[in-house]
Design an enzyme around this catalytic site. Structure first.
Site, PDB file in Angstrom:
ATOM      1  N   ASN A 147       0.816  -1.224   0.000  1.00  0.00           N
ATOM      2  CA  ASN A 147       0.000   0.000   0.000  1.00  0.00           C
ATOM      3  C   ASN A 147       0.847   1.270   0.000  1.00  0.00           C
ATOM      4  O   ASN A 147       0.361   2.341   0.320  1.00  0.00           O
ATOM      5  CB  ASN A 147      -0.990  -0.008   1.173  1.00  0.00           C
ATOM      6  CG  ASN A 147      -0.311  -0.253   2.506  1.00  0.00           C
ATOM      7  OD1 ASN A 147       0.910  -0.166   2.612  1.00  0.00           O
ATOM      8  ND2 ASN A 147      -1.093  -0.547   3.524  1.00  0.00           N
ATOM      9  N   ARG A 285       3.130   7.035  11.374  1.00  0.00           N
ATOM     10  CA  ARG A 285       2.547   6.526  12.618  1.00  0.00           C
ATOM     11  C   ARG A 285       2.328   7.696  13.572  1.00  0.00           C
ATOM     12  O   ARG A 285       3.178   8.581  13.695  1.00  0.00           O
ATOM     13  CB  ARG A 285       3.468   5.495  13.290  1.00  0.00           C
ATOM     14  CG  ARG A 285       3.471   4.122  12.617  1.00  0.00           C
ATOM     15  CD  ARG A 285       2.109   3.427  12.684  1.00  0.00           C
ATOM     16  NE  ARG A 285       2.100   2.127  12.046  1.00  0.00           N
ATOM     17  CZ  ARG A 285       1.709   1.878  10.787  1.00  0.00           C
ATOM     18  NH1 ARG A 285       1.285   2.868  10.009  1.00  0.00           N
ATOM     19  NH2 ARG A 285       1.715   0.661  10.298  1.00  0.00           N
ATOM     20  N   GLN A 314      -4.974   3.292  18.307  1.00  0.00           N
ATOM     21  CA  GLN A 314      -6.042   3.144  17.317  1.00  0.00           C
ATOM     22  C   GLN A 314      -6.964   1.998  17.711  1.00  0.00           C
ATOM     23  O   GLN A 314      -6.446   0.925  18.020  1.00  0.00           O
ATOM     24  CB  GLN A 314      -5.439   2.900  15.926  1.00  0.00           C
ATOM     25  CG  GLN A 314      -4.758   4.143  15.381  1.00  0.00           C
ATOM     26  CD  GLN A 314      -4.272   4.016  13.951  1.00  0.00           C
ATOM     27  OE1 GLN A 314      -3.647   4.927  13.444  1.00  0.00           O
ATOM     28  NE2 GLN A 314      -4.515   2.911  13.287  1.00  0.00           N
ATOM     29  N   HIS A 333      -7.423   5.880  10.151  1.00  0.00           N
ATOM     30  CA  HIS A 333      -6.327   5.270   9.368  1.00  0.00           C
ATOM     31  C   HIS A 333      -6.868   4.545   8.119  1.00  0.00           C
ATOM     32  O   HIS A 333      -7.181   3.362   8.161  1.00  0.00           O
ATOM     33  CB  HIS A 333      -5.597   4.284  10.290  1.00  0.00           C
ATOM     34  CG  HIS A 333      -4.274   3.845   9.797  1.00  0.00           C
ATOM     35  ND1 HIS A 333      -3.341   3.275  10.621  1.00  0.00           N
ATOM     36  CD2 HIS A 333      -3.712   3.857   8.575  1.00  0.00           C
ATOM     37  CE1 HIS A 333      -2.265   2.965   9.924  1.00  0.00           C
ATOM     38  NE2 HIS A 333      -2.472   3.301   8.666  1.00  0.00           N
TER      39      HIS A 333
HETATM   40  P1  NDP Z   1      10.214   1.619   3.639  1.00  0.00           P
HETATM   41  O1  NDP Z   1      10.825   0.600   4.515  1.00  0.00           O
HETATM   42  O2  NDP Z   1      10.287   1.484   2.160  1.00  0.00           O
HETATM   43  O3  NDP Z   1      10.820   3.038   3.971  1.00  0.00           O
HETATM   44  C1  NDP Z   1      11.064   3.470   5.261  1.00  0.00           C
HETATM   45  C2  NDP Z   1      12.277   4.362   5.203  1.00  0.00           C
HETATM   46  O4  NDP Z   1      12.413   5.017   6.466  1.00  0.00           O
HETATM   47  C3  NDP Z   1      13.562   3.592   4.962  1.00  0.00           C
HETATM   48  O5  NDP Z   1      14.173   4.124   3.802  1.00  0.00           O
HETATM   49  C4  NDP Z   1      14.373   3.872   6.221  1.00  0.00           C
HETATM   50  O6  NDP Z   1      15.707   4.182   5.935  1.00  0.00           O
HETATM   51  C5  NDP Z   1      13.784   5.174   6.701  1.00  0.00           C
HETATM   52  N1  NDP Z   1      14.068   5.462   8.096  1.00  0.00           N
HETATM   53  C6  NDP Z   1      14.032   4.628   9.148  1.00  0.00           C
HETATM   54  N2  NDP Z   1      14.367   5.293  10.265  1.00  0.00           N
HETATM   55  C7  NDP Z   1      14.596   6.576   9.892  1.00  0.00           C
HETATM   56  C8  NDP Z   1      14.977   7.738  10.595  1.00  0.00           C
HETATM   57  N3  NDP Z   1      15.208   7.699  11.914  1.00  0.00           N
HETATM   58  N4  NDP Z   1      15.131   8.890   9.904  1.00  0.00           N
HETATM   59  C9  NDP Z   1      14.949   8.922   8.561  1.00  0.00           C
HETATM   60  N5  NDP Z   1      14.580   7.833   7.839  1.00  0.00           N
HETATM   61  C10 NDP Z   1      14.409   6.686   8.499  1.00  0.00           C
HETATM   62  O7  NDP Z   1       8.692   1.720   4.109  1.00  0.00           O
HETATM   63  P2  NDP Z   1       7.460   2.438   3.401  1.00  0.00           P
HETATM   64  O8  NDP Z   1       7.935   3.674   2.764  1.00  0.00           O
HETATM   65  O9  NDP Z   1       6.678   1.476   2.598  1.00  0.00           O
HETATM   66  O10 NDP Z   1       6.591   2.768   4.694  1.00  0.00           O
HETATM   67  C11 NDP Z   1       7.083   3.672   5.683  1.00  0.00           C
HETATM   68  C12 NDP Z   1       6.166   3.679   6.881  1.00  0.00           C
HETATM   69  O11 NDP Z   1       4.922   4.229   6.510  1.00  0.00           O
HETATM   70  C13 NDP Z   1       5.826   2.287   7.439  1.00  0.00           C
HETATM   71  O12 NDP Z   1       6.821   1.809   8.313  1.00  0.00           O
HETATM   72  C14 NDP Z   1       4.535   2.546   8.145  1.00  0.00           C
HETATM   73  O13 NDP Z   1       4.787   2.989   9.460  1.00  0.00           O
HETATM   74  C15 NDP Z   1       3.925   3.683   7.355  1.00  0.00           C
HETATM   75  N6  NDP Z   1       2.815   3.206   6.523  1.00  0.00           N
HETATM   76  C16 NDP Z   1       1.582   3.768   6.715  1.00  0.00           C
HETATM   77  C17 NDP Z   1       0.507   3.304   6.011  1.00  0.00           C
HETATM   78  C18 NDP Z   1      -0.855   3.919   6.159  1.00  0.00           C
HETATM   79  O14 NDP Z   1      -1.856   3.266   5.840  1.00  0.00           O
HETATM   80  N7  NDP Z   1      -0.966   5.158   6.599  1.00  0.00           N
HETATM   81  C19 NDP Z   1       0.609   2.185   5.063  1.00  0.00           C
HETATM   82  C20 NDP Z   1       1.978   1.764   4.849  1.00  0.00           C
HETATM   83  C21 NDP Z   1       3.011   2.240   5.588  1.00  0.00           C
HETATM   84  P3  NDP Z   1      16.828   3.102   5.735  1.00  0.00           P
HETATM   85  O15 NDP Z   1      16.469   2.433   4.469  1.00  0.00           O
HETATM   86  O16 NDP Z   1      18.015   3.962   5.598  1.00  0.00           O
HETATM   87  O17 NDP Z   1      16.799   2.250   6.943  1.00  0.00           O
END
Ligand code: NDP
Length: 400
Positions: A147, A285, A314, A333
């Site tokens: 998603n 989140r 939630q 959400h």
């Molecule tokens: P990804 O794993 O593709 O991307 C997450 C990114 O966050 C990674 O590139 C990671 O970096 C980076 N990251 C982790 N910690 C930090 C930090 N402290 N500072 C900066 N960057 C950081 O996940 P998605 O993009 O698919 O999803 C991201 C989040 O979105 C999910 O974990 C979830 O919480 C939320 N989400 C919400 C949804 C909704 O329905 N609202 C649905 C799907 C997701 P690195 O690669 O360098 O570790």
């Protein structure tokens, strides 16, 4: 044979849909980075139907029962007397969705003596106490990418809704008014603004790509920098520290996972480093933002608006201050559970279960934890910790 305990949100108030607004959903061949879509051997549902609510059952009942497994589906997830807590004691597999999360706290995990696999039907496994789950050696998997684009589209919509102040204008129409001055006194164009993303993973990068045609200046902060070619293509400014990014941006979109490192990242101190009148869009989140700091910043004018669809806990209790704070564009959400997304995550859950029951490895892209360690995607994006503290307040949500 296994007991599979699945927690899903409730059916629509008017009952499970008998028909839909559209007859089908587009068929995608792959995700933007060439990752393949879920590859279950078979599905027993029609893509485009409501799968995420209890009657939809993620389309899994036939598949599980044909193999002799017991499949328990409930939306009653909070509090010691909930169906979830009672069934957890004997469950081998738990399936939960971030939209209606079954919080797997350390206390609950201690009672779940048979639990071996926790599947997130979506993305984001922060509703599981990762530290406690690792100690118990539980395998955790989520449906990576299912998603991400759904959420990226919601982020762009929310940014435009805030900057153009769309919601009050819509409400004036409902109130039978024609109050143009009231509508536009907080409305701006996005064009020319500085927009920054916290993280440029699947969602963050998709948001940046979608914003480029708006002629904005794009920024991002990340733990691992993007390839130079991508930075050039999108004309991105990289910030090694979040402080420098938020101090120059008009709009900040939060797209990192919630883990010990990002919990309450947006607190008073960080928000006060932002430009006065900034906007925050958080679809990652709720707990990445300090609840009271957001309310105070909207009340003082430090923030001009806050949008997103993620809360803690939630469902959010009726008296959650984000329901009534000024200048917000919050939804419950929903961004990651469009009918389009549901078809993908239901198929992904089935793929994970087929692997698990077939004794095959779960796709590395889906793995968050395995054999007492962060694994696969989890080892890349998460830190072992506990972000479920306080989730019992979800029990305060009462249906009218
Ligand atoms: P990804 O794993 O593709 O991307 C997450 C990114 O966050 C990674 O590139 C990671 O970096 C980076 N990251 C982790 N910690 C930090 C930090 N402290 N500072 C900066 N960057 C950081 O996940 P998605 O993009 O698919 O999803 C991201 C989040 O979105 C999910 O974990 C979830 O919480 C939320 N989400 C919400 C949804 C909704 O329905 N609202 C649905 C799907 C997701 P690195 O690669 O360098 O570790």
């Amino acid at each position: 044979m296994a007991r599979v305990l699945c927690v899903l949100y409730e059916d629509p108030i008017a009952g499970y849909p008998k028909s839909y607004a559209r007859d089908d959903i587009p068929k995608l061949n792959q995700y933007p980075d060439d990752t393949t879509l879920p590859t279950p051997k078979k599905i027993d549902f029609k893509p485009g139907v409501l799968l995420g609510s209890i009657s939809g059952e993620l389309g899994l009942r036939k598949f599980l029962e044909e193999q002799g497994h017991t499949f328990i589906v409930t939306s009653d997830k909070d509090g010691p007397h909930s169906v979830f807590e009672k069934e957890l004691a004997d469950a081998d597999v738990v399936i939960s969705q971030p939209f209606w999360p079954a919080y797997l706290t350390a206390e609950r995990l201690a009672k779940a003596k048979n639990l071996k696999l926790a599947i997130t039907a979506g993305i984001g496994s922060d509703h599981v106490d990762l530290k406690a789950a690792l100690q118990k050696g539980i395998t955790i998997a989520e449906v990576t990418y299912c998603n991400s684009i759904s959420v990226a589209e919601h982020v762009v919509m929310a940014i435009l809704a805030l900057v153009h102040d769309f919601i009050p204008s819509y409400q004036w129409v409902i109130k039978k008014g024609w109050n143009i001055a009231d509508c536009v006194s907080r409305a701006y164009d996005l064009e020319g603004m500085d927009v920054g993303s916290v993280a440029a993973g699947r969602i963050g990068l998709a948001v940046l790509r979608r914003l480029k045609p708006f002629d904005v200046k794009l920024h991002y902060t990340e733990r691992h920098r993007l390839p130079e070619a991508v930075e050039k293509e999108l004309n991105l400014t990289y910030h090694s520290h979040i402080d420098s990014m938020v101090s120059v941006c008009d709009v900040v979109t939060i797209n990192c996972p919630l883990h010990a490192e990002t919990e309450h990242l947006f607190n008073d101190a960080l928000i006060n480093k932002m430009k006065r009148g900034s906007y925050i869009v958080n679809t990652a989140r709720g707990k990445i933002c300090d609840q009271d700091a957001i309310v105070q910043a909207l009340e003082s004018g430090q923030l001009a608006g806050y949008a997103g669809d993620v809360w803690f806990p939630q469902p959010a209790p009726q008296d959650h201050p984000w329901r009534s704070m000024p200048h917000h564009a919050m939804t419950s959400h929903v961004s990651g559970t469009t009918l389009s997304a549901q078809a993908r995550y239901a198929a992904g859950v089935r793929e994970i279960l087929e692997s698990w029951f077939g004794g095959q490895p779960i796709r590395n892209q889906y793995l968050i934890a395995e054999k007492g360690r962060l694994a696969g995607m989890g080892a890349h994006s998460y830190t072992a910790g506990n972000t479920t503290g306080g989730s019992e307040a979800a029990e305060k949500f009462k249906k009218k």
